[in-house]
Design a protein around this motif. Structure first.
Motif, short mmCIF file in Angstrom:
data_model
loop_
_atom_site.label_atom_id
_atom_site.label_comp_id
_atom_site.label_asym_id
_atom_site.label_seq_id
_atom_site.Cartn_x
_atom_site.Cartn_y
_atom_site.Cartn_z
N VAL A 46 0.85 -1.19 0.00
CA VAL A 46 0.00 0.00 0.00
C VAL A 46 0.89 1.23 0.00
O VAL A 46 1.98 1.22 0.58
N PRO A 47 0.47 2.30 -0.66
CA PRO A 47 1.28 3.52 -0.63
C PRO A 47 1.45 4.04 0.79
O PRO A 47 0.54 3.93 1.62
N VAL A 48 2.61 4.57 1.08
CA VAL A 48 2.84 5.18 2.39
C VAL A 48 1.91 6.38 2.52
O VAL A 48 1.86 7.25 1.65
N SER A 49 1.16 6.41 3.61
CA SER A 49 0.23 7.52 3.84
C SER A 49 0.61 8.25 5.13
O SER A 49 1.49 7.81 5.88
N GLU A 50 -0.07 9.35 5.36
CA GLU A 50 0.21 10.13 6.57
C GLU A 50 -0.09 9.32 7.82
O GLU A 50 0.48 9.58 8.88
N GLU A 52 0.79 6.38 8.52
CA GLU A 52 1.97 5.63 8.98
C GLU A 52 2.92 6.52 9.80
O GLU A 52 3.71 6.00 10.58
N GLN A 53 2.88 7.81 9.56
CA GLN A 53 3.71 8.77 10.30
C GLN A 53 5.19 8.37 10.28
O GLN A 53 5.90 8.53 11.28
N LEU A 54 5.64 7.86 9.14
CA LEU A 54 7.01 7.37 9.07
C LEU A 54 8.06 8.44 9.35
O LEU A 54 9.01 8.19 10.10
N PRO A 55 7.95 9.64 8.77
CA PRO A 55 8.97 10.64 9.08
C PRO A 55 9.07 10.95 10.57
O PRO A 55 10.18 11.05 11.12
N PRO A 76 10.51 5.20 2.39
CA PRO A 76 9.89 4.36 1.36
C PRO A 76 8.61 4.98 0.83
O PRO A 76 7.98 5.81 1.51
N THR A 77 8.22 4.59 -0.35
CA THR A 77 6.97 5.06 -0.93
C THR A 77 5.84 4.05 -0.80
O THR A 77 4.67 4.41 -0.95
N VAL A 78 6.21 2.79 -0.52
CA VAL A 78 5.22 1.72 -0.40
C VAL A 78 5.49 0.93 0.87
O VAL A 78 6.65 0.65 1.20
N VAL A 79 4.43 0.60 1.58
CA VAL A 79 4.53 -0.32 2.72
C VAL A 79 4.22 -1.71 2.18
O VAL A 79 3.10 -1.96 1.71
N PRO A 80 5.20 -2.63 2.20
CA PRO A 80 4.99 -3.91 1.51
C PRO A 80 4.19 -4.92 2.34
O PRO A 80 4.10 -4.81 3.56
N LYS A 81 3.63 -5.87 1.64
CA LYS A 81 3.17 -7.09 2.30
C LYS A 81 4.42 -7.90 2.57
O LYS A 81 5.12 -8.30 1.63
#
Length: 246
Positions: A46-50, A52-55, A76-81
């Motif tokens: 799935v695309p990384v979205s807000e 996920e708060q990754l930054p 990353p731009t995608v969170v993988p399965k």
């Protein structure tokens, strides 16, 4: 010290936990157990979205770093399965390369931006370590396979290992990852990461150990089997094609 860690490959907290596990392994045994936290995630990720708060999460982790400790990453731009990554690690678990495969999977995602949910993407980087693993199963030993085409493990043993790890994690309430079990205590999330940092200080180990390249292939002694050459190639492929000198 009996140290057990449950973690997935797509969480930044688990990434720092993995790097700290590499440091601790110089002085104590670390039993790393991989779980797929979100098995219903689409196979394409799935695309990384807000949400996920990754930054923010990565910034918080950088505030926890010990002197000389590093956490190299690219957003990353995608969170993988992560099924394929968990399968690969389960195949390596208990062999001489399990820590290398764990480190490689994290680096592929967090440093290189690779799709670790794709068996095709994982095929090439995993070949070297799996050929060095000493595993008994022919697909692993001869060809370096670690993941099937549908992201499943190759061997029944690895499949059972994955199921056992997931069951153990669920018995802990499906706690926030990573989960660290040490000295009778159960710690989760950032608390688990902090505890690993305390163990590094207590053990007095190098927080930034120099580690061998996990991508390396086994040393060649004489001519390898033709089956290996036809599948993998390496420096012997051309020699087999042209034949032995007359």
């Amino acid at each position: 010290m009996n140290l057990v860690i449950y973690a997935d490959f797509s969480g930044p907290e688990c990434y720092l936990a993995s790097r700290r596990a590499d440091a601790i392994a110089a002085a104590a045994a670390v039993d790393w157990r991989a779980v797929e936290q979100y098995p219903r995630r689409p196979v394409s990720g799935v695309p990384v979205s807000e949400s996920e708060q990754l930054p923010a999460r990565l910034a918080a982790l950088e505030q926890l770093l010990l002197p000389r400790e590093q956490l190299p990453w690219r957003l990353p731009t995608v969170v993988p399965k992560t099924q394929a990554a968990v399968s690969a690690y389960a195949e390596a678990h208990g062999t001489r390369v399990d820590a290398e495969v764990r480190r490689l999977l994290f680096d592929l995602y967090w440093r290189d931006g690779a799709d670790i949910g794709s068996p095709t993407v994982l095929r090439t980087p995993l070949t070297g370590p799996m050929l060095r693993s000493g595993a008994d199963a022919d697909p692993l030993r001869q060809f370096g396979y670690a993941v099937g085409p549908h992201r499943e493990p190759i061997t029944t043993g690895a499949h059972r290992r994955i199921q056992a790890w997931r069951g153990q994690w669920q018995q802990l309430g499906g706690a926030e990852l990573p989960v660290v079990l040490v000295d009778g205590a159960t710690l989760t999330g950032l608390d688990a990461v902090r505890r690993l940092g305390k163990e590094i200080a207590r053990l007095g180990v190098d927080v930034a150990p120099v580690l061998a390249d996990p991508l390396r292939y086994p040393a060649l002694d004489g001519n390898p089997p033709l089956s290996w050459v036809s599948q993998i190639g390496g420096e012997w492929l051309h020699r087999y094609r042209i034949g032995a000198p007359s």
